[in-house]
Scaffold this motif. Structure first.
Motif, PDB file in Angstrom:
ATOM      1  N   LEU A 214      12.364  33.823 -26.074  1.00  7.59           N
ATOM      2  CA  LEU A 214      12.069  33.479 -27.323  1.00  7.59           C
ATOM      3  C   LEU A 214      12.955  32.447 -28.119  1.00  7.59           C
ATOM      4  CD1 LEU A 214      11.730  37.385 -28.022  1.00  7.59           C
ATOM      5  CD2 LEU A 214       9.614  35.716 -28.285  1.00  7.59           C
ATOM      6  N   PRO A 215      12.819  32.033 -29.132  1.00  8.51           N
ATOM      7  CA  PRO A 215      14.378  31.325 -30.042  1.00  8.51           C
ATOM      8  C   PRO A 215      15.577  32.042 -30.506  1.00  8.51           C
ATOM      9  CG  PRO A 215      11.915  31.608 -31.517  1.00  8.51           C
ATOM     10  CD  PRO A 215      11.746  32.695 -30.254  1.00  8.51           C
ATOM     11  N   GLU A 216      16.420  31.021 -30.531  1.00  4.67           N
ATOM     12  CA  GLU A 216      17.723  31.351 -30.732  1.00  4.67           C
ATOM     13  C   GLU A 216      17.564  32.819 -31.881  1.00  4.67           C
ATOM     14  OE1 GLU A 216      20.248  28.739 -30.276  1.00  4.67           O
ATOM     15  OE2 GLU A 216      20.179  27.965 -28.375  1.00  4.67           O
ATOM     16  N   ASP A 217      17.104  32.052 -33.223  1.00  5.45           N
ATOM     17  CA  ASP A 217      17.425  33.314 -34.429  1.00  5.45           C
ATOM     18  C   ASP A 217      15.790  34.768 -34.307  1.00  5.45           C
ATOM     19  OD1 ASP A 217      14.666  31.282 -34.331  1.00  5.45           O
ATOM     20  OD2 ASP A 217      15.231  30.723 -36.172  1.00  5.45           O
ATOM     21  N   CYS A 218      15.737  34.537 -32.828  1.00  7.80           N
ATOM     22  CA  CYS A 218      15.194  35.689 -32.875  1.00  7.80           C
ATOM     23  C   CYS A 218      15.764  36.836 -33.171  1.00  7.80           C
ATOM     24  CB  CYS A 218      13.939  36.204 -32.062  1.00  7.80           C
ATOM     25  SG  CYS A 218      12.418  37.242 -31.425  1.00  7.80           S
ATOM     26  N   ARG A 219      15.145  38.191 -34.179  1.00  4.12           N
ATOM     27  CA  ARG A 219      15.951  38.608 -34.219  1.00  4.12           C
ATOM     28  C   ARG A 219      14.701  40.236 -33.280  1.00  4.12           C
ATOM     29  NH1 ARG A 219      17.739  38.612 -40.489  1.00  4.12           N
ATOM     30  NH2 ARG A 219      18.045  36.692 -40.685  1.00  4.12           N
ATOM     31  N   PHE A 220      15.822  40.733 -33.730  1.00  6.98           N
ATOM     32  CA  PHE A 220      15.314  42.462 -32.796  1.00  6.98           C
ATOM     33  C   PHE A 220      16.003  43.900 -32.854  1.00  6.98           C
ATOM     34  CE2 PHE A 220      16.212  39.188 -29.191  1.00  6.98           C
ATOM     35  CZ  PHE A 220      15.389  39.692 -28.670  1.00  6.98           C
ATOM     36  N   TYR A 221      14.796  44.082 -33.591  1.00  7.02           N
ATOM     37  CA  TYR A 221      14.500  45.419 -34.391  1.00  7.02           C
ATOM     38  C   TYR A 221      14.101  47.155 -34.354  1.00  7.02           C
ATOM     39  CZ  TYR A 221      15.388  42.170 -37.935  1.00  7.02           C
ATOM     40  OH  TYR A 221      15.582  41.549 -39.301  1.00  7.02           O
ATOM     41  N   PRO A 222      14.084  47.965 -33.908  1.00  3.47           N
ATOM     42  CA  PRO A 222      14.187  49.396 -33.368  1.00  3.47           C
ATOM     43  C   PRO A 222      12.821  49.642 -34.593  1.00  3.47           C
ATOM     44  CG  PRO A 222      16.186  49.621 -33.790  1.00  3.47           C
ATOM     45  CD  PRO A 222      16.049  47.874 -34.066  1.00  3.47           C
ATOM     46  N   ALA A 223      11.903  49.459 -33.657  1.00  3.21           N
ATOM     47  CA  ALA A 223      10.701  50.129 -34.875  1.00  3.21           C
ATOM     48  C   ALA A 223      10.476  51.536 -34.404  1.00  3.21           C
ATOM     49  CB  ALA A 223       9.823  48.970 -35.086  1.00  3.21           C
ATOM     50  N   ASP A 224      10.775  52.563 -34.824  1.00  2.00           N
ATOM     51  CA  ASP A 224      10.257  54.345 -34.263  1.00  2.00           C
ATOM     52  C   ASP A 224      10.386  55.303 -35.411  1.00  2.00           C
ATOM     53  OD1 ASP A 224       9.900  53.853 -31.317  1.00  2.00           O
ATOM     54  OD2 ASP A 224      12.094  53.868 -31.489  1.00  2.00           O
ATOM     55  N   THR A 225      10.822  55.598 -36.287  1.00  2.00           N
ATOM     56  CA  THR A 225      11.628  55.768 -37.443  1.00  2.00           C
ATOM     57  C   THR A 225      11.048  55.167 -39.080  1.00  2.00           C
ATOM     58  OG1 THR A 225      13.693  55.228 -37.760  1.00  2.00           O
ATOM     59  CG2 THR A 225      12.889  57.182 -36.048  1.00  2.00           C
ATOM     60  N   LYS A 226      11.207  55.940 -39.817  1.00  2.00           N
ATOM     61  CA  LYS A 226      10.808  55.250 -41.130  1.00  2.00           C
ATOM     62  C   LYS A 226      12.072  54.411 -41.662  1.00  2.00           C
ATOM     63  CE  LYS A 226       9.188  56.245 -45.610  1.00  2.00           C
ATOM     64  NZ  LYS A 226       8.053  57.642 -46.674  1.00  2.00           N
ATOM     65  N   GLU A 227      13.221  54.984 -40.722  1.00  2.00           N
ATOM     66  CA  GLU A 227      14.059  54.526 -41.725  1.00  2.00           C
ATOM     67  C   GLU A 227      14.856  53.008 -40.943  1.00  2.00           C
ATOM     68  OE1 GLU A 227      14.381  57.740 -41.426  1.00  2.00           O
ATOM     69  OE2 GLU A 227      14.431  58.447 -42.627  1.00  2.00           O
ATOM     70  N   GLU A 228      14.199  53.043 -40.085  1.00  2.00           N
ATOM     71  CA  GLU A 228      14.111  51.552 -39.319  1.00  2.00           C
ATOM     72  C   GLU A 228      13.117  50.388 -39.522  1.00  2.00           C
ATOM     73  OE1 GLU A 228      16.098  53.040 -35.156  1.00  2.00           O
ATOM     74  OE2 GLU A 228      13.605  53.202 -35.383  1.00  2.00           O
ATOM     75  N   LEU A 229      11.847  50.994 -40.090  1.00  2.00           N
ATOM     76  CA  LEU A 229      11.036  50.011 -40.794  1.00  2.00           C
ATOM     77  C   LEU A 229      10.904  49.492 -41.478  1.00  2.00           C
ATOM     78  CD1 LEU A 229       7.519  51.344 -38.742  1.00  2.00           C
ATOM     79  CD2 LEU A 229       8.906  49.662 -38.646  1.00  2.00           C
ATOM     80  N   HIS A 230      11.487  50.420 -42.985  1.00  2.00           N
ATOM     81  CA  HIS A 230      12.009  50.353 -43.871  1.00  2.00           C
ATOM     82  C   HIS A 230      13.293  49.261 -43.998  1.00  2.00           C
ATOM     83  CE1 HIS A 230      14.155  50.781 -48.150  1.00  2.00           C
ATOM     84  NE2 HIS A 230      14.754  50.232 -47.651  1.00  2.00           N
ATOM     85  N   LYS A 231      14.067  49.319 -42.670  1.00  2.00           N
ATOM     86  CA  LYS A 231      15.237  48.279 -42.679  1.00  2.00           C
ATOM     87  C   LYS A 231      14.274  46.876 -42.880  1.00  2.00           C
ATOM     88  CE  LYS A 231      19.703  46.666 -40.102  1.00  2.00           C
ATOM     89  NZ  LYS A 231      20.366  47.341 -39.478  1.00  2.00           N
ATOM     90  N   PHE A 232      13.759  46.698 -41.419  1.00  2.00           N
ATOM     91  CA  PHE A 232      12.882  46.215 -41.014  1.00  2.00           C
ATOM     92  C   PHE A 232      12.143  44.961 -42.120  1.00  2.00           C
ATOM     93  CE2 PHE A 232       8.049  44.754 -40.088  1.00  2.00           C
ATOM     94  CZ  PHE A 232       8.617  43.224 -39.311  1.00  2.00           C
ATOM     95  N   ILE A 233      11.708  45.643 -42.767  1.00  2.00           N
ATOM     96  CA  ILE A 233      10.587  45.152 -44.043  1.00  2.00           C
ATOM     97  C   ILE A 233      11.823  44.538 -45.228  1.00  2.00           C
ATOM     98  CG2 ILE A 233       9.217  45.451 -45.604  1.00  2.00           C
ATOM     99  CD1 ILE A 233       7.920  47.253 -43.759  1.00  2.00           C
ATOM    100  N   TRP A 234      12.673  45.573 -45.563  1.00  2.00           N
ATOM    101  CA  TRP A 234      13.629  45.143 -46.466  1.00  2.00           C
ATOM    102  C   TRP A 234      13.702  43.727 -46.363  1.00  2.00           C
ATOM    103  CZ3 TRP A 234      14.557  46.238 -51.354  1.00  2.00           C
ATOM    104  CH2 TRP A 234      15.060  46.101 -52.144  1.00  2.00           C
TER     105      TRP A 234
END
Length: 787
Positions: A214-234
Motif C-alpha cells: 500500500l502507499p506510504e501515507d496509508c493509515r491503519f485503524y482498528p474497526a471492531d468497536t463503536k469508539e474505534e469507528l468513531h475515531k476513524f470517521i472523525w
C-alpha cells in the motif's frame, strides 16, 4: 631607522584583489568621480515589484486551495464516497457496512441506505461495497472512490501472514488500482484481540504484512468497536483526500437513479436520465458526455434539482433511493445552445471524388497485351557466329555485373521495368490468387480472434490456446523468420514487402499507401498545441462559470438524448448492482483517430497475447473495444518494428483505432475469456495520438550455405525458383555470424544462388534477408462493450 634598509613587505597577489582595484589604474581621474554605487532608492521599486508579485501568486494559490477545500469538504460539497474492499474472501463486508451506517445515521437498525447525512459529524457519506471476485465492478468503483477502505480480518492470520491477509484476487485488485491511480487509502482491521497489548502486537503484524503493498501515507485503524469507528470517521472528515490526476480535470457523475423516457418521434431511441452529484469540475450543457460502456452522446437538457440529502435538515437524512419523489424539486433547467453545442462527430466522411482516378478501359488493356507480346517477340542481339542452340542459353540480365557496392539507392527489390511488368501481371491475377494468398497471410498476420467463435467447444479452445503458445514460443526463439512458400513465387507472396538498406536512416513516406480506414479518422497537425488550447479553454469555463454551466457539488439530472432503447434498458438493469458513470468530454474527444499506449503485460495473465486480437480498453472513465497492433519503441528512429506477441517483462506500444483522448490517461486492457470473467491482460498509459506513426512488420527469409569458398558461398532454400532470385537480387544479405553480402547469380532451376560476402563465411552459418511492410491496427466491428 629609516633609509634604504627600511622593511618592505611583499604585496598581496592580484587574485585576492577586487576587480575594481585591479582596473583602477586604467580609469582616468576625471572619470573616477562619475563611478559610484547606485542609489539605494532606485532598487526599492524593483524589489517592491518582486515582493508584490510573490504575494499575488501566493494569494492565488491560497484561493485555489480554499476553493478546492470548500468544493470537497464544505456544506455544499458532494458526499464523500467510501468503497469497502475486501483483500480476502474471509472478510465480512456486509457487517462492516452495517456498523458504519449505524454510527453515521445514529440508528441501530433500519434500512441501509446508500448515502447518509450525519448531523453528529457534519458529514455526508456514500458507502459502497466492492463485490469480491468481480474485478470489473471493483475497478469501476475505484475510479469514483474518494477513499478506498481495505478491510482485513485478523482471524485469517492463523495460516500465516503473506498468504492469508491478502489472497490472489486481492493482489490483482491492488495492482489494477495502482495502474488506474489510487485515491486516498486506509486499512480497517477487524476481529482484533481484546487486550490492549495483544491488539498493538497484532496491528504491527498487519502493518508489516501490508505496508509494502500500500502507499506510504496509508493509515491503519482498528474497526471492531463503536469508539474505534468513531475515531476513524472523525479523522476521515478532517483528512485531505487525494485523487488521481486524470480524474481532477474532467466532470463526472456517479448515478443514484437511472431512468429512461421513450421518444415517440424517433422510434428505437429514447432519452436516458441519470441523477446524481456532479464531481470533479463544472459541467457545461453544450459539451458531450460519455456513458461508461455505452458511448458518447449529447445533452437534451440538464435539470438542477434540490439536494435530497441536505446536511442541515434531519428529515432528509434517509436513503437516496427512497420513494419520496415529492422532495425532488427542480431548481432550474439548462438547455444547450445550438450554435455553441459540441457536435457529435465520430468518423470523418470521406469525399469519394478526392481519390478519383481513371480506370483503364478494355482498349487500354488490349494495347498493353499487344505491347507485351511485341516485347517478347523482339529479336535479341547475339554475338557474331552464335547459333540458335547457343542463343537459347543466353540470359538477358543487366544485373549480373553489379558488384557488392552497387546496391540500389531506392531500397527496391527490382528494377523499374521489372516492377511495372510485375504489377500489371499481379493486377490480372489478383482474383485467382486470393485464396492462396489468404492461406499464407494466416501464418504471418495476427488477424484471427478466438473469442469471435462462440460455438467452439472446450477441447477446441484448449487446442487453439496450445497452438498460440507454440507460435509464441517459436516467435520468441526465431523472431520474424518465415518460410518461403514452395507452390507460390516469393515475388507474388511478398508483393507488399520491400527492403531497407538501413532500418534507422532509410526514408519511408508516412502517407504512402494508407488503408481505407484512414479516410474515416482525424489527424491533428500539432496535437500537443491542440491539447493545451482545449485544456486552457476548459479551465477558463470552469473558473468563470458562464451561462449553461452546472456548478460542482450540485445534484443534477442529466437528459441524454438519442440513446437506443435496448442500450438504455441494459444500463437500467446494470444500475441495480453497480452505479452508472457518466463523464464530460473535452472538445474533439469523440472523434476517431489512432491512439498509442505504452503497455506492459500483467503478471497474472499467462495466456499468449497476440496482435490484432479483440480487447476491451478501459481508458480513464471510458471503455471501448479495439484490436491493437503491438510495436517496439525506437528512440533514435521514426520507424518502429511490429511485434506479433506481447511478451512479459518489457514495455511495448499498442496502437488502436479509438476516440481521441488527451494524455495522461491510465489504461487497463481486459481480455474476454470464453464463459469466464474478463481477465486483466495488460496495463499502461496513453502515450500519444498520431496516425502517421510508422509501424513496420519485419519478416526474415533464411537460407543455408551449400558450398563455401572463403568469401563466396552457394546458398539454397531461401528461394525455390530462379525468377525469385533475380527479383530479390538488389537486396542486401546478412548472416547470423555478422557477415554482409549480395546475391551474384542464380544457380540451377531450384532457387540456389551464388552470394559474395564481406568476410569469410562459415559452413554452419545462416544467411538472412529482411523484408518490411507497413502495419496498421484493425478497425473494430463493435466500438463499445454494451452495444
Amino acid at each position: 631607522m629609516g633609509g634604504s634598509r627600511v622593511q618592505v613587505n611583499k604585496a598581496h597577489k592580484t587574485r585576492f584583489a577586487s576587480k575594481s582595484s585591479r582596473m583602477a589604474h586604467r580609469i582616468p581621474r576625471t572619470d573616477k568621480s562619475r563611478i559610484s554605487k547606485p542609489d539605494k532608492n532606485a532598487l526599492k521599486g524593483a524589489r517592491a515589484d518582486r515582493i508584490q508579485r510573490r504575494m499575488m501568486l501566493r494569494d492565488q494559490k491560497r484561493a485555489i486551495l480554499l476553493k478546492e477545500k470548500r468544493a470537497f469538504s464544505g456544506i455544499s460539497s458532494s458526499p464523500r464516497i467510501i468503497v469497502l474492499c475486501g483483500l480476502s474472501s474471509s472478510v465480512n463486508l456486509e457487517m462492516m457496512e452495517k456498523d458504519l451506517f449505524a454510527l453515521l445515521s445514529g440508528e441501530e437498525s433500519g434500512a441501509i441506505s446508500a448515502t447518509v447525512a450525519s448531523q453528529t459529524y457534519k458529514l455526508r457519506t456514500t458507502v459502497l461495497l466492492a463485490p469480491y471476485g468481480d474485478l470489473v465492478s471493483c475497478m469501476e468503483l475505484a475510479k469514483v472512490a474518494d477513499l478506498i477502505a481495505f478491510v482485513v480480518s485478523v482471524n485469517s492470520l492463523d495460516d500465516g501472514c503473506e498468504s492469508s491477509l491478502i489472497d490472489t484476487f486481492g493482489r490483482q485488485c491492488l495492482s489494477v488500482f495502482r495502474s488506474i491511480g489510487l485515491p486516498s487509502t486506509t486499512v480497517l482491521i477487524r476481529d482484533l484481540p481484546p487486550g490492549m497489548r495483544e491488539k498493538q502486537d497484532v496491528k504491527k503484524i498487519v502493518i508489516s504484512c501490508l505496508g509494502s503493498e500500500l502507499p506510504e501515507d496509508c493509515r491503519f485503524y482498528p474497526a471492531d468497536t463503536k469508539e474505534e469507528l468513531h475515531k476513524f470517521i472523525w479523522l476521515f472528515k478532517e483528512q485531505h483526500l487525494s485523487s488521481p490526476h486524470w480524474r481532477n480535470h474532467r466532470p463526472y457523475l456517479m448515478s443514484q437513479e437511472v431512468d429512461l423516457e421513450v421518444d415517440n418521434n424517433m422510434p428505437g431511441k429514447c432519452t436516458l436520465l441519470l441523477s446524481g452529484y456532479l464531481r470533479g469540475r463544472n459541467l457545461s450543457v453544450n459539451q458531450l458526455v460519455h456513458v461508461s460502456g455505452a458511448g458518447d452522446f449529447q445533452f437534451d437538457k440538464i435539470d438542477v434539482l434540490k439536494d435530497p440529502v441536505p446536511l442541515n435538515d434531519k428529515k432528509y437524512c434517509n436513503s437516496m433511493d427512497s420513494d419520496n419523489s415529492n422532495y425532488i424539486k427542480i431548481v432550474h433547467t439548462l438547455k444547450p445552445d445550438t450554435s455553441e453545442q459540441e457536435p457529435l462527430v465520430v468518423e470523418n466522411i470521406p469525399d469519394p471524388l478526392s481519390g478519383e482516378q481513371t480506370w483503364p478501359t478494355e482498349e487500354d488493356m488490349a494495347e498493353v497485351d499487344t505491347n507485351n507480346k511485341r516485347r517478347k517477340l523482339q529479336r535479341r542481339r547475339l554475338p557474331p557466329g552464335t547459333s540458335g542452340y547457343q542463343a537459347s542459353w543466353i540470359v538477358e540480365d543487366s544485373d549480373d555485373d553489379h558488384s557488392i557496392g552497387s546496391v540500389e539507392e531506392s531500397d527496391g527489390m527490382a528494377l523499374d521495368e521489372q516492377k511495372d511488368s510485375f504489377l500489371q501481371e499481379s493486377n490480372h491475377s489478383d482474383d485467382e490468387d486470393a485464396h492462396n494468398m489468404g492461406s499464407f497471410d494466416e501464418e504471418t498476420e495476427a488477424d484471427t480472434d478466438m473469442a469471435d467463435d462462440a460455438n467452439l467447444t472446450r477441447e477446441q479452445i484448449e487446442a487453439e490456446i496450445k497452438k498460440l503458445k507454440d507460435a509464441s514460443g517459436i516467435d520468441e526463439e526465431f523472431p520474424d523468420e518465415v518460410d518461403t512458400p514452395v507452390d507460390i513465387p516469393a515475388k507474388k507472396r511478398f508483393t507488399k514487402y520491400r527492403g531497407l538498406k538501413s532500418f534507422r536512416t532509410s526514408l519511408w513516406d508516412p502517407q504512402e499507401s494508407l488503408p481505407p480506414e484512414y479516410a474515416r479518422i482525424f489527424n491533428f497537425d500539432k496535437f500537443t498545441k491542440t491539447q493545451n488550447h482545449v485544456l486552457a479553454k476548459a479551465l477558463k469555463v470552469d473558473q468563470e462559470l458562464p451561462d449553461g454551466c452546472v456548478q460542482i457539488g450540485s445534484y443534477v439530472r442529466l437528459h441524454i438524448k438519442d440513446v437506443p432503447v435496448d442500450l438504455a434498458s441494459k444500463l437500467q438493469h446494470l444500475s441495480q448492482n453497480l452505479p452508472v458513470i457518466a463523464c464530460g468530454l473535452f472538445q474533439h474527444e469523440s472523434k476517431m483517430s489512432v491512439l498509442h499506449f505504452s503497455i506492459k503485460r500483467h503478471e497474472s495473465y499467462d495466456a499468449p497475447i497476440k496482435s490484432k486480437e479483440t480487447f476491451t480498453f478501459h481508458v480513464g472513465f471510458r471503455q471501448f473495444i479495439a484490436r491493437p497492433v503491438f510495436s517496439s519503441d525506437n528512440i533514435n528512429s521514426d520507424k518502429h518494428k511490429m511485434e506479433r506477441f506481447l511478451f512479459p517483462g518489457r514495455f511495448s506500444v499498442a496502437s488502436i483505432y479509438a476516440p481521441v483522448c488527451f494524455p495522461p490517461m491510465p489504461l487497463v486492457m481486459l481480455k474476454n475469456q470464453h464463459e469466464d470473467a474478463p481477465a486483466v491482460a495488460a496495463v499502461g498509459s496513453l502515450r500519444s495520438v498520431d496516425p502517421y506513426r510508422i509501424i513496420l512488420k519485419k519478416i526474415i527469409l533464411t537460407g543455408y550455405p551449400l558450398r563455401v569458398s572463403k568469401k563466396k558461398a552457394t546458398v539454397r532454400y531461401m528461394f525455390h525458383n530462379p525468377e525469385d532470385v533475380r527479383w530479390f537480387k538488389p537486396l542486401e544479405l546478412y548472416s547470423k555470424c555478422g557477415r554482409r553480402g549480395l546475391i551474384k547469380d542464380s544457380v540451377g532451376t531450384h532457387g540456389a544462388m551464388k552470394c559474395a560476402f564481406n568476410g569469410v563465411i562459415q559452413q554452419h552459418d545462416t544467411v538472412c534477408m529482411s523484408l518490411y511492410k507497413r502495419a496498421y491496427p484493425k478497425w473494430p466491428e463493435q466500438l463499445f462493450p454494451l452495444r
